[in-house]
Structures are given as structure tokens and as C-alpha cells.
Write a protein that holds these residues in place. Structure first.
Motif, PDB file in Angstrom:
ATOM      1  N   ALA A 179      -5.549  33.354  -4.209  1.00 37.24           N
ATOM      2  CA  ALA A 179      -6.317  32.880  -2.992  1.00 37.24           C
ATOM      3  C   ALA A 179      -5.619  33.605  -1.808  1.00 37.24           C
ATOM      4  O   ALA A 179      -5.257  32.645  -0.894  1.00 37.24           O
ATOM      5  CB  ALA A 179      -6.787  31.630  -2.744  1.00 37.24           C
ATOM      6  N   PRO A 180      -5.658  34.813  -1.363  1.00 33.74           N
ATOM      7  CA  PRO A 180      -5.157  35.213  -0.105  1.00 33.74           C
ATOM      8  C   PRO A 180      -5.891  35.009   0.868  1.00 33.74           C
ATOM      9  O   PRO A 180      -5.498  35.152   2.260  1.00 33.74           O
ATOM     10  CB  PRO A 180      -4.836  36.711  -0.451  1.00 33.74           C
ATOM     11  N   ASP A 181      -6.945  34.648   0.770  1.00 35.14           N
ATOM     12  CA  ASP A 181      -8.102  34.468   1.920  1.00 35.14           C
ATOM     13  C   ASP A 181      -8.742  32.996   1.562  1.00 35.14           C
ATOM     14  O   ASP A 181      -8.540  32.416   0.436  1.00 35.14           O
ATOM     15  CB  ASP A 181      -9.084  35.414   1.759  1.00 35.14           C
ATOM     16  N   ASN A 182      -9.337  32.489   2.740  1.00 33.02           N
ATOM     17  CA  ASN A 182     -10.060  31.259   2.662  1.00 33.02           C
ATOM     18  C   ASN A 182     -11.228  31.574   1.666  1.00 33.02           C
ATOM     19  O   ASN A 182     -11.746  32.578   1.409  1.00 33.02           O
ATOM     20  CB  ASN A 182     -10.725  30.792   3.854  1.00 33.02           C
ATOM     21  N   VAL A 183     -11.573  30.649   0.930  1.00 29.18           N
ATOM     22  CA  VAL A 183     -12.652  30.610  -0.129  1.00 29.18           C
ATOM     23  C   VAL A 183     -13.563  29.482   0.106  1.00 29.18           C
ATOM     24  O   VAL A 183     -13.328  28.304   0.179  1.00 29.18           O
ATOM     25  CB  VAL A 183     -12.060  30.727  -1.566  1.00 29.18           C
ATOM     26  N   THR A 184     -14.894  29.844   0.295  1.00 30.04           N
ATOM     27  CA  THR A 184     -15.878  28.903   0.340  1.00 30.04           C
ATOM     28  C   THR A 184     -17.058  29.335  -0.777  1.00 30.04           C
ATOM     29  O   THR A 184     -17.587  30.526  -0.847  1.00 30.04           O
ATOM     30  CB  THR A 184     -16.633  28.874   1.955  1.00 30.04           C
ATOM     31  N   VAL A 185     -17.553  28.247  -1.319  1.00 29.96           N
ATOM     32  CA  VAL A 185     -18.692  28.317  -2.327  1.00 29.96           C
ATOM     33  C   VAL A 185     -19.839  27.225  -2.233  1.00 29.96           C
ATOM     34  O   VAL A 185     -19.595  26.259  -1.875  1.00 29.96           O
ATOM     35  CB  VAL A 185     -18.106  28.097  -3.484  1.00 29.96           C
ATOM     36  N   GLY A 245      -6.972  28.129   0.982  1.00 31.88           N
ATOM     37  CA  GLY A 245      -6.528  29.098   0.130  1.00 31.88           C
ATOM     38  C   GLY A 245      -4.916  28.876   0.093  1.00 31.88           C
ATOM     39  O   GLY A 245      -4.331  28.077   0.750  1.00 31.88           O
ATOM     40  N   ARG A 246      -4.204  29.916  -0.291  1.00 31.75           N
ATOM     41  CA  ARG A 246      -2.686  30.009  -0.572  1.00 31.75           C
ATOM     42  C   ARG A 246      -1.801  30.581   0.477  1.00 31.75           C
ATOM     43  O   ARG A 246      -0.742  30.377   0.388  1.00 31.75           O
ATOM     44  CB  ARG A 246      -2.270  30.127  -1.766  1.00 31.75           C
ATOM     45  N   VAL A 247      -2.446  31.274   1.225  1.00 32.37           N
ATOM     46  CA  VAL A 247      -1.682  32.121   2.475  1.00 32.37           C
ATOM     47  C   VAL A 247      -2.156  31.751   3.582  1.00 32.37           C
ATOM     48  O   VAL A 247      -1.280  31.715   4.541  1.00 32.37           O
ATOM     49  CB  VAL A 247      -2.237  33.864   2.103  1.00 32.37           C
ATOM     50  N   ARG A 248      -3.357  31.861   3.894  1.00 36.07           N
ATOM     51  CA  ARG A 248      -3.847  31.492   5.523  1.00 36.07           C
ATOM     52  C   ARG A 248      -3.619  30.055   5.834  1.00 36.07           C
ATOM     53  O   ARG A 248      -3.565  29.215   5.104  1.00 36.07           O
ATOM     54  CB  ARG A 248      -5.358  31.546   5.432  1.00 36.07           C
ATOM     55  N   ALA A 249      -3.091  30.169   7.263  1.00 34.87           N
ATOM     56  CA  ALA A 249      -2.680  28.744   7.983  1.00 34.87           C
ATOM     57  C   ALA A 249      -4.001  27.834   8.262  1.00 34.87           C
ATOM     58  O   ALA A 249      -3.646  26.681   8.384  1.00 34.87           O
ATOM     59  CB  ALA A 249      -1.882  29.123   9.158  1.00 34.87           C
ATOM     60  N   ASN A 250      -5.187  28.540   8.465  1.00 32.17           N
ATOM     61  CA  ASN A 250      -6.297  27.677   8.874  1.00 32.17           C
ATOM     62  C   ASN A 250      -7.375  28.035   8.188  1.00 32.17           C
ATOM     63  O   ASN A 250      -7.487  29.289   7.599  1.00 32.17           O
ATOM     64  CB  ASN A 250      -6.320  27.604  10.536  1.00 32.17           C
ATOM     65  N   ASN A 251      -8.600  27.320   7.943  1.00 34.42           N
ATOM     66  CA  ASN A 251      -9.767  27.609   7.325  1.00 34.42           C
ATOM     67  C   ASN A 251     -10.844  28.452   8.249  1.00 34.42           C
ATOM     68  O   ASN A 251     -11.324  27.626   9.319  1.00 34.42           O
ATOM     69  CB  ASN A 251     -10.253  26.639   6.701  1.00 34.42           C
ATOM     70  N   GLN A 252     -11.036  29.523   8.306  1.00 32.85           N
ATOM     71  CA  GLN A 252     -11.967  30.233   9.122  1.00 32.85           C
ATOM     72  C   GLN A 252     -13.468  30.408   8.576  1.00 32.85           C
ATOM     73  O   GLN A 252     -14.503  31.045   9.119  1.00 32.85           O
ATOM     74  CB  GLN A 252     -11.642  31.707   9.457  1.00 32.85           C
ATOM     75  N   ASP A 253     -13.546  29.897   7.179  1.00 33.43           N
ATOM     76  CA  ASP A 253     -14.684  29.784   6.750  1.00 33.43           C
ATOM     77  C   ASP A 253     -15.550  28.531   6.909  1.00 33.43           C
ATOM     78  O   ASP A 253     -14.930  27.428   7.327  1.00 33.43           O
ATOM     79  CB  ASP A 253     -14.692  29.852   5.087  1.00 33.43           C
ATOM     80  N   SER A 254     -16.894  28.644   6.729  1.00 30.93           N
ATOM     81  CA  SER A 254     -17.872  27.505   6.946  1.00 30.93           C
ATOM     82  C   SER A 254     -18.882  27.613   5.769  1.00 30.93           C
ATOM     83  O   SER A 254     -19.212  28.541   5.489  1.00 30.93           O
ATOM     84  CB  SER A 254     -18.365  27.329   8.439  1.00 30.93           C
ATOM     85  N   GLY A 255     -19.240  26.319   5.323  1.00 29.15           N
ATOM     86  CA  GLY A 255     -20.363  26.116   4.377  1.00 29.15           C
ATOM     87  C   GLY A 255     -21.300  25.041   4.707  1.00 29.15           C
ATOM     88  O   GLY A 255     -20.814  23.916   5.190  1.00 29.15           O
ATOM     89  N   PHE A 256     -22.491  25.247   4.385  1.00 31.54           N
ATOM     90  CA  PHE A 256     -23.670  24.392   4.703  1.00 31.54           C
ATOM     91  C   PHE A 256     -24.508  24.233   3.467  1.00 31.54           C
ATOM     92  O   PHE A 256     -25.051  25.282   3.128  1.00 31.54           O
ATOM     93  CB  PHE A 256     -24.282  24.699   5.961  1.00 31.54           C
ATOM     94  N   ALA A 257     -24.843  23.052   3.088  1.00 31.97           N
ATOM     95  CA  ALA A 257     -25.459  22.634   1.950  1.00 31.97           C
ATOM     96  C   ALA A 257     -26.630  21.570   2.458  1.00 31.97           C
ATOM     97  O   ALA A 257     -26.283  20.281   2.684  1.00 31.97           O
ATOM     98  CB  ALA A 257     -25.046  22.186   0.653  1.00 31.97           C
ATOM     99  N   GLY A 258     -27.721  21.929   3.002  1.00 29.29           N
ATOM    100  CA  GLY A 258     -28.901  21.145   3.416  1.00 29.29           C
ATOM    101  C   GLY A 258     -29.692  20.601   2.540  1.00 29.29           C
ATOM    102  O   GLY A 258     -29.762  20.411   1.355  1.00 29.29           O
ATOM    103  N   HIS A 259     -31.073  20.280   2.982  1.00 29.87           N
ATOM    104  CA  HIS A 259     -32.388  20.099   2.422  1.00 29.87           C
ATOM    105  C   HIS A 259     -32.957  21.013   1.766  1.00 29.87           C
ATOM    106  O   HIS A 259     -33.286  20.996   0.690  1.00 29.87           O
ATOM    107  CB  HIS A 259     -33.096  19.103   3.110  1.00 29.87           C
TER     108      HIS A 259
END
Length: 411
Positions: free
Chosen positions: A228-234, A14-28
Motif C-alpha cells: 500500500a504505497p498510496d492511499n486506497v479507497t474502495v 496506506g503504509r507509506v503516506r502521511a495523510n489520506n488524500q482519497d475520499s469516498g461516498f456511498a449514498g442512496h
């Protein structure tokens, strides 16, 4: 018969946060998004731990019920692992994470959810939110206290009622099994998307994108364009007919779970934990409060007090403004009544008190004295001056002007 044919996962700080606290997973077959909380206390660690533990459930299952139970068990196990990690690393106290996960098995989708990350389904051009936010404002909406529109701007819209973390040993997980058909497009996202991009724009992006990766990239871009004030995960998952060849997709991990962890969690300590029923300390940026009726009632009452204070403040300000305006009008009117001018009152010359102007239907002058000097007796120049009004510095000056007109008219 439906089957999984395509998927994609994208995460951005995102445009504000210093680090990414989101996680995403795309498996089988398993797909999930985790949104960490706790700020510098370890939101990134929380989402990474939960994602890696839940990802172990990406295994073949015979029935959707088996997959549903496996995901629920994985979320509970992730919660235990988070608590054990906090036990070993006190500096992480207060960390937690939301999790929204789905498992595709033929024409069924098993879902497990806690927190305010969301799962959407696009079918036939219609977008539907499948999960329910575990937030304070959603409880207010469900109980009829506020509307969806009011919830979108409510000051407590970020307060979570349920998360994974060092809060409860057995958190309540929402699970369900939903039928899916060919052409369905599933979306899992953190609130970095749903809190910035409108429902209609999310639908348009999903509907107009040719592939899962294109849809995911477009949604993240729209969040960035929105500030994007927060991390974004899709994570986007496409369902096709069973006779459509699925693209060979490797497992994809994005966000903090894709980075090395700063803490050793491979072999968490096995010991009894003494966990309070709810957190007794405050954690900056955590936005979490326990899901208890007593606390919910307390928050609702506090919200009512805030509304009352705001209403009283506005009423006080309005009363003060009205009073100030009344004083100003009174002072201004008194000043006008200290002024004089000479003008015509019908067929004669008169001395007026006030000023020549009017405010709408309100007259700011009145006849002070009629001099009985006929207008017709005045010279052409004096008659024009009187009809246009002659300003005086005070009452004595107005009387002097009238006497001069009387003498001039007599001549």
C-alpha cells in the motif's frame, strides 16, 4: 428488473503516506471515489471539496439521462469550486483530484469519470474495467506505441492527462449509461488498489465475498498486504432483483471528505477567474500534465530519447565489459606463455611452453623443443614424473630438467 440492494465504502491511508488524500461516498443512488493530487499542496482538500460538491447530486431522478447530466454538471461545478478555492488560498495552487462516480437508477447505471480512479463491473464471474484511465501511458497503449504489460511498469504511468482542479475551466468528463442486471457487483476504486492488487485478485475478492462490506474490506486488506504505497479507497455496490429487499444503508463518507476542512468553502467567492489553458508551474507529487496533443507528442519524444539514452548506455557498458574481458584474456594468455614444463610428446621427452591446463578445446601450451630423449630410456620413477608433467620455474630450469633426465636415462 434490477435494483440497488447493498453498498459499502472503505478508505485507508496506506503504509507509506502521511495523510489520506482519497475520499469516498456511498449514498442512496450516487457512489464515487476521488483521489486527490498535489501532495502537501492540498490533495486531501481537493478530493474533499469535489466529493462534498458532487454528493449534492445524490437526488432522485426520473431517467438515467437526468442522472448522467446531473453528475456531469456536479463535476464541472466541483472543478469551478476548486479553482475558486485556489484563488482564495494561493498555497493550494496545483491541487486537483480524479473522480469516478456512478448513479444507480433501476436497471441502468449512469457514469461520470475523469482521471485514473476506476470503475469495474463483475458479472457472472467476469470482471470488466468500465472506465478508461486518463493517463499518459494509456494514450500510448491506445495509439499502439506500447503494450498493457509495458504500461504497468512504465516510468510515466502516474502522469495524468485530465483531472479536476485549477487547470481548466471546462475539463472534459467521460459520461455513459450502462445497463445493469441482478447479480452485478460494481467496484469504484482509487489507483491505490488497482496499482497494487492484480486484476485477477480483484476479481477473486469481489466474487468470493458474500457482502459489499466484506468485499470492500478484503480489497483494502489485500492492498495493505501488497505494501500500500498510496492511499486506497474502495466503494462496492451490489445489484439485485427488484423483489429483493434492499438493506437500509445510511450515507457513508470516507477518507479526507469525512474530516473537517481546514478552509472555509461554504461560500466561495464569486468573481471572474483568469485561468491559463494549462499549468505553467511545477507541482511536486502532482503527476499531472495537460491533455494537449503538443504536450503528448513532447512526452512521447522525451520517452523515445530516454529509451535511446538507455540503449546507448547499455551498449557502451557492454562494449567496455567486452574490451576489459579481452584485455584480461590477453594478459592472462601472455602470462601462460612465460611458463614452461617438461612432459611427454609421443615416445619422447619434450619441453612445453605454457601451462598444463586447457580451457575447453583451447590448449594453453605447445611444444617448445623436442629433446629426442626416448621415454623408454627413463627409469620407472622418471617416466611417471614426465607423463604427469614436471613444472619448471623458467626455460633454463626446463632445459636443466631435460639434461638431468637424459643423464639419468643413459645410466
Amino acid at each position: 428488473m434490477a435494483t440497488l440492494i447493498d453498498s459499502a465504502a472503505v478508505s485507508n491511508v496506506g503504509r507509506v503516506r502521511a495523510n489520506n488524500q482519497d475520499s469516498g461516498f456511498a449514498g442512496h443512488g450516487l457512489f464515487l471515489v476521488a483521489d486527490g493530487m498535489g501532495g502537501h499542496a492540498g490533495g486531501d482538500v481537493a478530493s474533499a471539496i469535489a466529493t462534498k460538491r458532487i454528493a449534492e447530486a445524490d437526488q432522485p431522478y426520473i431517467t438515467p439521462e437526468d442522472a448522467e447530466f446531473a453528475m456531469q454538471s456536479a463535476l464541472i461545478a466541483a472543478n469551478q469550486q476548486l479553482a475558486e478555492t485556489v484563488f482564495e488560498h494561493a498555497e493550494l495552487t496545483g491541487m486537483g483530484t480524479t473522480v469516478s462516480a456512478l448513479y444507480v437508477l433501476g436497471d441502468k447505471v449512469a457514469i461520470a469519470h475523469i482521471g485514473d480512479s476506476r470503475i469495474y463491473l463483475l458479472r457472472g464471474g467476469t470482471l470488466t474495467q468500465i472506465t478508461t484511465d486518463h493517463t499518459f501511458v494509456q494514450r500510448l497503449v491506445d495509439s499502439g506505441r506500447i503494450t498493457e504489460e509495458e504500461a504497468a511498469v512504465h516510468p510515466r504511468r502516474s502522469v495524468l492527462m485530465r483531472v479536476l482542479g485549477d487547470v481548466e475551466s471546462s475539463p472534459e468528463i467521460d459520461t455513459s449509461i450502462v445497463r445493469t442486471i441482478a447479480g452485478d457487483r460494481w467496484l469504484i476504486c482509487s489507483d491505490g488498489l488497482s496499482g497494487v492488487v492484480s486484476f485477477d485478485d480483484i476479481r477473486d475478492a469481489l466474487e468470493q465475498s458474500a457482502s459489499a462490506s466484506e468485499a470492500a474490506e478484503r480489497l483494502v486488506k489485500e492492498s495493505l498486504d501488497g505494501g500500500a504505497p498510496d492511499n486506497v479507497t474502495v466503494v462496492v455496490v451490489d445489484i439485485g432483483a427488484d423483489d429483493v429487499a434492499a438493506s437500509a444503508k445510511p450515507v457513508v463518507i470516507v477518507g479526507s471528505a469525512a474530516e473537517p476542512l481546514a478552509f472555509d468553502i461554504e461560500e466561495p467567492p464569486r468573481r471572474a477567474l483568469r485561468m491559463p489553458p494549462f499549468r505553467l508551474h511545477s507541482v511536486p507529487e502532482a503527476h499531472f500534465e495537460p491533455d494537449s496533443e503538443e504536450y503528448l507528442d513532447e512526452l512521447i519524444e522525451e520517452d523515445k530519447r530516454r529509451v535511446r539514452r538507455r540503449r546507448i548506455t547499455w551498449i557502451t557498458v557492454i562494449v567496455l565489459l567486452v574490451a576489459a574481458a579481452a584485455v584480461l584474456v590477453g594478459v592472462t594468455y601472455q602470462w601462460t606463455q612465460s611458463r614452461y614444463f617438461v612432459g611427454s610428446d609421443g615416445d619422447s621427452v619434450a619441453i612445453f611452453r605454457g601451462i598444463q591446463q586447457d580451457i575447453g578445446p583451447i590448449s594453453l601450451h605447445s611444444v617448445y623443443r623436442d629433446t629426442d630423449i626416448p621415454i623408454d630410456s627413463l627409469t620407472f620413477y622418471d617416466r611417471q614424473a614426465v607423463e604427469a608433467t614436471i613444472s619448471a620455474t623458467d626455460l633454463d630450469d626446463a632445459i636443466a630438467i631435460a639434461k638431468r633426465l637424459e643423464v639419468t636415462g643413459a645410466d
